[in-house]
Design an enzyme around this catalytic site. Structure first.
Site, PDB file in Angstrom:
ATOM      1  N   LEU A  52       0.917  -1.422   0.101  1.00  0.00           N
ATOM      2  CA  LEU A  52       0.218   0.371   0.164  1.00  0.00           C
ATOM      3  C   LEU A  52       0.439   1.474  -0.300  1.00  0.00           C
ATOM      4  CD1 LEU A  52      -2.762  -1.197   2.317  1.00  0.00           C
ATOM      5  CD2 LEU A  52      -2.872  -1.348  -0.023  1.00  0.00           C
ATOM      6  N   ASP A  53       2.018   0.794   0.329  1.00  0.00           N
ATOM      7  CA  ASP A  53       2.730   2.520  -0.279  1.00  0.00           C
ATOM      8  C   ASP A  53       4.168   2.167  -1.252  1.00  0.00           C
ATOM      9  OD1 ASP A  53       3.389   4.817   0.269  1.00  0.00           O
ATOM     10  OD2 ASP A  53       4.498   4.951   2.024  1.00  0.00           O
TER      11      ASP A  53
END
Length: 229
Positions: A52-53
């Site tokens: 997610l990043d």
């Protein structure tokens, strides 16, 4: 705990050092994509984790040409609760690399949706490493949350400029990553079989990436020593 020394720092740092010389050549970029996909496959399929990043600043490299995914501060575990919908909204991670569906208020996603968000981030990352700049907005437009949301949610998916000497294989890989509908977005398993990665000359790609990393380390005067940032 023993960790591999990533003495070249991040690929984002490498890209900034190459400012004015453009991004990575395709052979080196194909190797980066392959290594990222191998890492994401391990996360998604073996551990049930969505990163997610994903972005260049969270990809670390070393003088041997290895690339590792780092910074799991906003990651989510989904394998222990298969039916759970994870929070994947814009409140976590780096906005410029987020997929359109993550801008919905309190956005949540099941395992497939969370993994699809990582694939979008990979597509943006590959484009940035190719062009030398974040592809979402021209630098002159700034990077406010509102402008990023408008560009990501309502604009066309980013792609290599027509004037860029990008191969059809690279363009196809990026397009497969950057489908706005997460259900139509390629999975990590599908991308591992994509010609841009699967048909690369592995030895040439590894050498190209290693040469760029070593060249940058030499220019920075940091060969064999860990980065300071």
């Amino acid at each position: 705990m023993l960790l591999e020394l990533m003495d070249a720092g991040s690929l984002g740092r490498l890209l900034r050092h190459r400012d004015g010389r453009g991004g990575l050549p395709e052979p080196a970029l194909a190797e980066v994509a392959a290594r990222c996909l191998a890492g994401l496959a391990h996360l998604h399929y073996s551990y049930g984790v969505a990163h997610l990043d994903l972005k260049p600043d969270n990809l670390l490299a070393n003088g041997r040409g290895h690339v590792r995914i780092s910074d799991f501060s906003v990651s989510r575990i989904f394998s222990r609760n298969p039916g759970e919908r994870l929070r994947v909204s814009v409140g976590i991670g780096s906005t410029a690399y987020m997929s359109p569906e993550r801008f919905a208020p309190n956005a949540r996603a099941g395992p497939r949706g969370a993994c699809a968000a990582d694939v979008w981030s990979l597509g943006v990352t590959v484009l940035e490493l190719f062009s030398g700049r974040c592809p979402i907005l021209p630098a002159a437009h700034g990077t406010s949350w509102e402008l990023l949301k408008e560009a990501i949610c309502y604009g066309e998916p980013p792609s290599a400029p027509e004037s860029a000497s990008a191969s059809p294989s690279l363009r196809g890989f990026v397009a497969a990553c950057l489908k706005k509908d997460p259900k139509r977005r390629a999975t990590v398993a599908q991308l591992l079989a994509h010609p841009f990665v699967a048909d690369r000359d592995v030895e040439s790609s590894r050498c190209a990436l290693r040469e760029i990393i070593m060249e940058t380390m030499h220019e920075q005067g940091q060969r064999g020593t860990p980065p300071t940032s």
